[in-house]
Design a protein around this motif. Structure first.
Motif, PDB file in Angstrom:
ATOM      1  N   LEU A  13       0.802  41.478 -55.087  1.00 53.68           N
ATOM      2  CA  LEU A  13      -0.635  41.538 -54.793  1.00 53.68           C
ATOM      3  C   LEU A  13      -1.229  42.879 -55.248  1.00 53.68           C
ATOM      4  O   LEU A  13      -2.338  42.909 -55.790  1.00 53.68           O
ATOM      5  N   LYS A  14      -0.487  43.957 -55.042  1.00 52.27           N
ATOM      6  CA  LYS A  14      -0.972  45.261 -55.493  1.00 52.27           C
ATOM      7  C   LYS A  14      -1.097  45.292 -57.016  1.00 52.27           C
ATOM      8  O   LYS A  14      -2.072  45.835 -57.548  1.00 52.27           O
ATOM      9  N   ASP A  15      -0.142  44.673 -57.714  1.00 48.95           N
ATOM     10  CA  ASP A  15      -0.231  44.579 -59.173  1.00 48.95           C
ATOM     11  C   ASP A  15      -1.450  43.747 -59.577  1.00 48.95           C
ATOM     12  O   ASP A  15      -2.175  44.099 -60.509  1.00 48.95           O
ATOM     13  N   PRO A  26     -14.134  47.575 -60.331  1.00 46.87           N
ATOM     14  CA  PRO A  26     -13.864  48.644 -59.359  1.00 46.87           C
ATOM     15  C   PRO A  26     -13.862  48.182 -57.900  1.00 46.87           C
ATOM     16  O   PRO A  26     -13.216  48.801 -57.063  1.00 46.87           O
ATOM     17  N   MET A  27     -14.525  47.093 -57.580  1.00 51.09           N
ATOM     18  CA  MET A  27     -14.548  46.613 -56.201  1.00 51.09           C
ATOM     19  C   MET A  27     -13.171  46.109 -55.745  1.00 51.09           C
ATOM     20  O   MET A  27     -12.919  45.992 -54.553  1.00 51.09           O
ATOM     21  N   ALA A  28     -12.291  45.832 -56.690  1.00 53.20           N
ATOM     22  CA  ALA A  28     -10.945  45.379 -56.339  1.00 53.20           C
ATOM     23  C   ALA A  28     -10.142  46.487 -55.664  1.00 53.20           C
ATOM     24  O   ALA A  28      -9.121  46.211 -55.036  1.00 53.20           O
ATOM     25  N   VAL A  29     -10.612  47.732 -55.750  1.00 54.11           N
ATOM     26  CA  VAL A  29      -9.950  48.838 -55.063  1.00 54.11           C
ATOM     27  C   VAL A  29      -9.921  48.557 -53.561  1.00 54.11           C
ATOM     28  O   VAL A  29      -8.934  48.838 -52.880  1.00 54.11           O
ATOM     29  N   ILE A  30     -10.982  47.970 -53.057  1.00 56.80           N
ATOM     30  CA  ILE A  30     -11.047  47.626 -51.629  1.00 56.80           C
ATOM     31  C   ILE A  30      -9.917  46.659 -51.278  1.00 56.80           C
ATOM     32  O   ILE A  30      -9.240  46.829 -50.262  1.00 56.80           O
ATOM     33  N   VAL A  33      -6.471  48.469 -51.281  1.00 52.92           N
ATOM     34  CA  VAL A  33      -6.248  49.238 -50.054  1.00 52.92           C
ATOM     35  C   VAL A  33      -5.987  48.292 -48.886  1.00 52.92           C
ATOM     36  O   VAL A  33      -5.119  48.545 -48.051  1.00 52.92           O
ATOM     37  N   ARG A  34      -6.707  47.203 -48.850  1.00 55.25           N
ATOM     38  CA  ARG A  34      -6.549  46.219 -47.780  1.00 55.25           C
ATOM     39  C   ARG A  34      -5.125  45.658 -47.775  1.00 55.25           C
ATOM     40  O   ARG A  34      -4.507  45.529 -46.719  1.00 55.25           O
ATOM     41  N   VAL A  35      -4.588  45.359 -48.966  1.00 57.61           N
ATOM     42  CA  VAL A  35      -3.228  44.823 -49.077  1.00 57.61           C
ATOM     43  C   VAL A  35      -2.211  45.826 -48.524  1.00 57.61           C
ATOM     44  O   VAL A  35      -1.252  45.444 -47.852  1.00 57.61           O
ATOM     45  N   VAL A  43      -0.160  39.274 -45.581  1.00 59.32           N
ATOM     46  CA  VAL A  43       0.291  39.354 -46.973  1.00 59.32           C
ATOM     47  C   VAL A  43       0.641  37.964 -47.487  1.00 59.32           C
ATOM     48  O   VAL A  43       0.231  37.568 -48.579  1.00 59.32           O
ATOM     49  N   ARG A  44       1.383  37.208 -46.681  1.00 59.13           N
ATOM     50  CA  ARG A  44       1.762  35.858 -47.099  1.00 59.13           C
ATOM     51  C   ARG A  44       0.540  34.970 -47.305  1.00 59.13           C
ATOM     52  O   ARG A  44       0.457  34.221 -48.283  1.00 59.13           O
ATOM     53  N   LYS A  45      -0.437  35.068 -46.419  1.00 58.78           N
ATOM     54  CA  LYS A  45      -1.660  34.268 -46.546  1.00 58.78           C
ATOM     55  C   LYS A  45      -2.464  34.679 -47.777  1.00 58.78           C
ATOM     56  O   LYS A  45      -2.994  33.835 -48.490  1.00 58.78           O
TER      57      LYS A  45
END
Length: 53
Positions: A13-15, A26-30, A33-35, A43-45
């Motif tokens: 997910l981080k990748d 850039p909004m994917a940074v949120i 961090v959330r992950v 994480v599984r969901k």
């Protein structure tokens, strides 16, 4: 699912979100961090929602 599998999903997910940031979203940074702060169940969901196995 074993705990190691969850950490592998977390890394995927981080990748996934990191690639989105690199591609100009850039909004994917949120999400990135959330992950990092999600519980194993979250994480599984999230992985399932994004079709990541």
């Amino acid at each position: 699912m074993y705990p190691d599998d969850t950490e592998e999903l977390r890394e995927k997910l981080k990748d996934y979100y990191g690639t989105a940031v690199a591609e100009g979203m850039p909004m994917a940074v949120i999400d990135l961090v959330r992950v990092e702060n999600m519980s194993d169940e979250e994480v599984r969901k999230e992985a399932e929602k994004n079709h990541i196995r």
